[in-house]
Design a protein around this motif. Structure first.
Motif, PDB file in Angstrom:
ATOM      1  N   GLU A  98     -12.057 -26.632  20.604  1.00  0.00           N
ATOM      2  CA  GLU A  98     -12.650 -27.113  20.744  1.00  0.00           C
ATOM      3  C   GLU A  98     -14.057 -28.181  20.433  1.00  0.00           C
ATOM      4  OE1 GLU A  98      -8.776 -30.394  22.676  1.00  0.00           O
ATOM      5  OE2 GLU A  98      -9.749 -28.918  24.129  1.00  0.00           O
ATOM      6  N   ILE A  99     -14.363 -26.986  21.537  1.00  0.00           N
ATOM      7  CA  ILE A  99     -15.903 -27.341  21.258  1.00  0.00           C
ATOM      8  C   ILE A  99     -16.423 -26.287  20.065  1.00  0.00           C
ATOM      9  CG2 ILE A  99     -18.679 -25.836  22.247  1.00  0.00           C
ATOM     10  CD1 ILE A  99     -16.443 -28.378  24.169  1.00  0.00           C
ATOM     11  N   GLY A 100     -15.891 -24.757  19.991  1.00  0.00           N
ATOM     12  CA  GLY A 100     -15.938 -24.786  18.695  1.00  0.00           C
ATOM     13  C   GLY A 100     -15.310 -24.826  17.589  1.00  0.00           C
ATOM     14  N   SER A 101     -14.650 -26.094  17.021  1.00  0.00           N
ATOM     15  CA  SER A 101     -14.597 -26.670  15.925  1.00  0.00           C
ATOM     16  C   SER A 101     -15.916 -27.516  15.876  1.00  0.00           C
ATOM     17  CB  SER A 101     -13.544 -27.350  16.504  1.00  0.00           C
ATOM     18  OG  SER A 101     -12.574 -26.804  16.310  1.00  0.00           O
ATOM     19  N   VAL A 102     -16.522 -28.003  16.827  1.00  0.00           N
ATOM     20  CA  VAL A 102     -17.567 -28.737  16.466  1.00  0.00           C
ATOM     21  C   VAL A 102     -18.832 -28.347  16.364  1.00  0.00           C
ATOM     22  CG1 VAL A 102     -19.230 -30.769  17.825  1.00  0.00           C
ATOM     23  CG2 VAL A 102     -16.558 -30.675  17.786  1.00  0.00           C
ATOM     24  N   ILE A 103     -18.516 -27.088  16.894  1.00  0.00           N
ATOM     25  CA  ILE A 103     -20.097 -26.486  16.589  1.00  0.00           C
ATOM     26  C   ILE A 103     -20.114 -25.741  14.761  1.00  0.00           C
ATOM     27  CG2 ILE A 103     -21.440 -24.381  16.693  1.00  0.00           C
ATOM     28  CD1 ILE A 103     -20.650 -24.564  20.257  1.00  0.00           C
ATOM     29  N   THR A 104     -19.029 -25.660  14.600  1.00  0.00           N
ATOM     30  CA  THR A 104     -18.290 -24.590  13.307  1.00  0.00           C
ATOM     31  C   THR A 104     -18.720 -25.642  12.241  1.00  0.00           C
ATOM     32  OG1 THR A 104     -16.191 -23.443  13.978  1.00  0.00           O
ATOM     33  CG2 THR A 104     -16.746 -23.378  11.993  1.00  0.00           C
ATOM     34  N   PHE A 105     -18.594 -26.989  12.472  1.00  0.00           N
ATOM     35  CA  PHE A 105     -18.639 -28.165  11.981  1.00  0.00           C
ATOM     36  C   PHE A 105     -20.134 -28.608  11.805  1.00  0.00           C
ATOM     37  CE2 PHE A 105     -20.073 -33.117  11.592  1.00  0.00           C
ATOM     38  CZ  PHE A 105     -19.753 -33.115  10.049  1.00  0.00           C
ATOM     39  N   LEU A 106     -20.913 -28.613  12.355  1.00  0.00           N
ATOM     40  CA  LEU A 106     -22.191 -28.763  12.390  1.00  0.00           C
ATOM     41  C   LEU A 106     -23.133 -27.483  11.867  1.00  0.00           C
ATOM     42  CD1 LEU A 106     -23.146 -30.643  15.908  1.00  0.00           C
ATOM     43  CD2 LEU A 106     -23.814 -31.375  13.588  1.00  0.00           C
ATOM     44  N   ALA A 107     -22.603 -26.006  12.530  1.00  0.00           N
ATOM     45  CA  ALA A 107     -23.238 -24.720  11.363  1.00  0.00           C
ATOM     46  C   ALA A 107     -22.757 -25.005   9.871  1.00  0.00           C
ATOM     47  CB  ALA A 107     -22.711 -24.156  11.806  1.00  0.00           C
ATOM     48  N   SER A 108     -22.284 -25.997   8.723  1.00  0.00           N
ATOM     49  CA  SER A 108     -20.996 -25.928   7.616  1.00  0.00           C
ATOM     50  C   SER A 108     -21.651 -27.224   6.939  1.00  0.00           C
ATOM     51  CB  SER A 108     -19.762 -26.614   7.772  1.00  0.00           C
ATOM     52  OG  SER A 108     -19.452 -27.755   8.812  1.00  0.00           O
ATOM     53  N   ASP A 109     -21.664 -27.199   5.776  1.00  0.00           N
ATOM     54  CA  ASP A 109     -21.800 -27.912   4.699  1.00  0.00           C
ATOM     55  C   ASP A 109     -21.234 -29.407   5.257  1.00  0.00           C
ATOM     56  OD1 ASP A 109     -23.620 -26.039   3.871  1.00  0.00           O
ATOM     57  OD2 ASP A 109     -22.329 -25.168   1.751  1.00  0.00           O
ATOM     58  N   GLY A 110     -19.946 -29.522   5.807  1.00  0.00           N
ATOM     59  CA  GLY A 110     -19.425 -30.379   5.760  1.00  0.00           C
ATOM     60  C   GLY A 110     -20.919 -31.563   6.704  1.00  0.00           C
ATOM     61  N   SER A 111     -21.659 -31.191   7.440  1.00  0.00           N
ATOM     62  CA  SER A 111     -22.580 -31.752   7.737  1.00  0.00           C
ATOM     63  C   SER A 111     -23.851 -31.926   7.382  1.00  0.00           C
ATOM     64  CB  SER A 111     -22.674 -31.172   9.603  1.00  0.00           C
ATOM     65  OG  SER A 111     -23.440 -30.464   9.845  1.00  0.00           O
ATOM     66  N   THR A 112     -24.100 -31.902   6.490  1.00  0.00           N
ATOM     67  CA  THR A 112     -25.448 -31.178   5.765  1.00  0.00           C
ATOM     68  C   THR A 112     -26.561 -32.978   6.037  1.00  0.00           C
ATOM     69  OG1 THR A 112     -24.726 -32.188   3.554  1.00  0.00           O
ATOM     70  CG2 THR A 112     -25.072 -29.053   4.339  1.00  0.00           C
ATOM     71  N   PHE A 113     -25.498 -34.177   6.531  1.00  0.00           N
ATOM     72  CA  PHE A 113     -26.790 -35.293   6.633  1.00  0.00           C
ATOM     73  C   PHE A 113     -27.231 -35.171   7.860  1.00  0.00           C
ATOM     74  CE2 PHE A 113     -27.444 -39.718   5.556  1.00  0.00           C
ATOM     75  CZ  PHE A 113     -28.232 -39.841   4.537  1.00  0.00           C
ATOM     76  N   MET A 114     -26.498 -34.300   8.569  1.00  0.00           N
ATOM     77  CA  MET A 114     -26.979 -34.787   9.905  1.00  0.00           C
ATOM     78  C   MET A 114     -27.918 -34.299  10.530  1.00  0.00           C
ATOM     79  SD  MET A 114     -23.050 -34.524  11.855  1.00  0.00           S
ATOM     80  CE  MET A 114     -23.509 -34.890  13.011  1.00  0.00           C
ATOM     81  N   THR A 115     -28.909 -34.632  10.852  1.00  0.00           N
ATOM     82  CA  THR A 115     -30.034 -34.405  11.998  1.00  0.00           C
ATOM     83  C   THR A 115     -30.324 -34.919  12.919  1.00  0.00           C
ATOM     84  OG1 THR A 115     -31.674 -32.527  11.905  1.00  0.00           O
ATOM     85  CG2 THR A 115     -31.740 -34.662  10.251  1.00  0.00           C
ATOM     86  N   GLY A 116     -30.983 -34.509  13.770  1.00  0.00           N
ATOM     87  CA  GLY A 116     -31.398 -35.397  15.572  1.00  0.00           C
ATOM     88  C   GLY A 116     -30.079 -35.616  16.359  1.00  0.00           C
ATOM     89  N   SER A 117     -28.957 -35.697  15.862  1.00  0.00           N
ATOM     90  CA  SER A 117     -27.825 -36.336  16.116  1.00  0.00           C
ATOM     91  C   SER A 117     -27.479 -35.544  17.886  1.00  0.00           C
ATOM     92  CB  SER A 117     -26.507 -36.457  15.357  1.00  0.00           C
ATOM     93  OG  SER A 117     -27.029 -37.026  13.943  1.00  0.00           O
TER      94      SER A 117
END
Length: 128
Positions: A98-117
């Motif tokens: 469950e933790i790994g899934s969130v890390i995978t999301f942040l490492a992916s192109d799905g989170s390219t509009f996220m920074t400083g979060s």
């Protein structure tokens, strides 16, 4: 971070490990909480400094997670671990996946509009 920075490509994702300790006070954890607050502050600063290079910096703050390390801390004190788990609003510990899934999301192109979060993956413990 200083050593890794020259190796990071444009569009890289840096993910730091935080904790709800940066927003929830608990007796006897002042140094731990201060270190997690520092991580949160560094992530915000680095996100601002690296935005022109399109490098994203975010924080994942996991809660109690079912790991051998956590269980090893409570050998012979399983009741204490159960009591700690009972304080989590979802009444359970996270699975590592469950933790790994969130890390995978942040490492992916799905989170390219996220920074400083900062994302809390703690069963609601930091929220109420």
């Amino acid at each position: 971070m200083q050593a890794a920075l020259p190796l990071l490509n444009e569009g890289a994702s840096v993910i730091l490990c935080g904790s709800a300790g940066d927003v929830k006070a608990s007796p006897g954890t002042s140094v731990y909480a201060a270190s997690k607050t520092a991580i949160r502050s560094l992530a915000r600063s680095w996100a601002a400094e690296l935005v022109d290079r399109k490098i994203r910096v975010n924080v994942v703050a996991p809660g109690l997670t079912e790991t051998p390390g956590l269980n090893g801390l409570f050998v012979g004190a399983e009741d204490a671990l159960a009591g700690l788990t009972a304080t989590v609003p979802m009444k359970r510990r996270a699975q590592p996946e469950e933790i790994g899934s969130v890390i995978t999301f942040l490492a992916s192109d799905g989170s390219t509009f996220m920074t400083g979060s900062e994302i809390y993956v703690d069963g609601g413990a930091s929220q109420f």
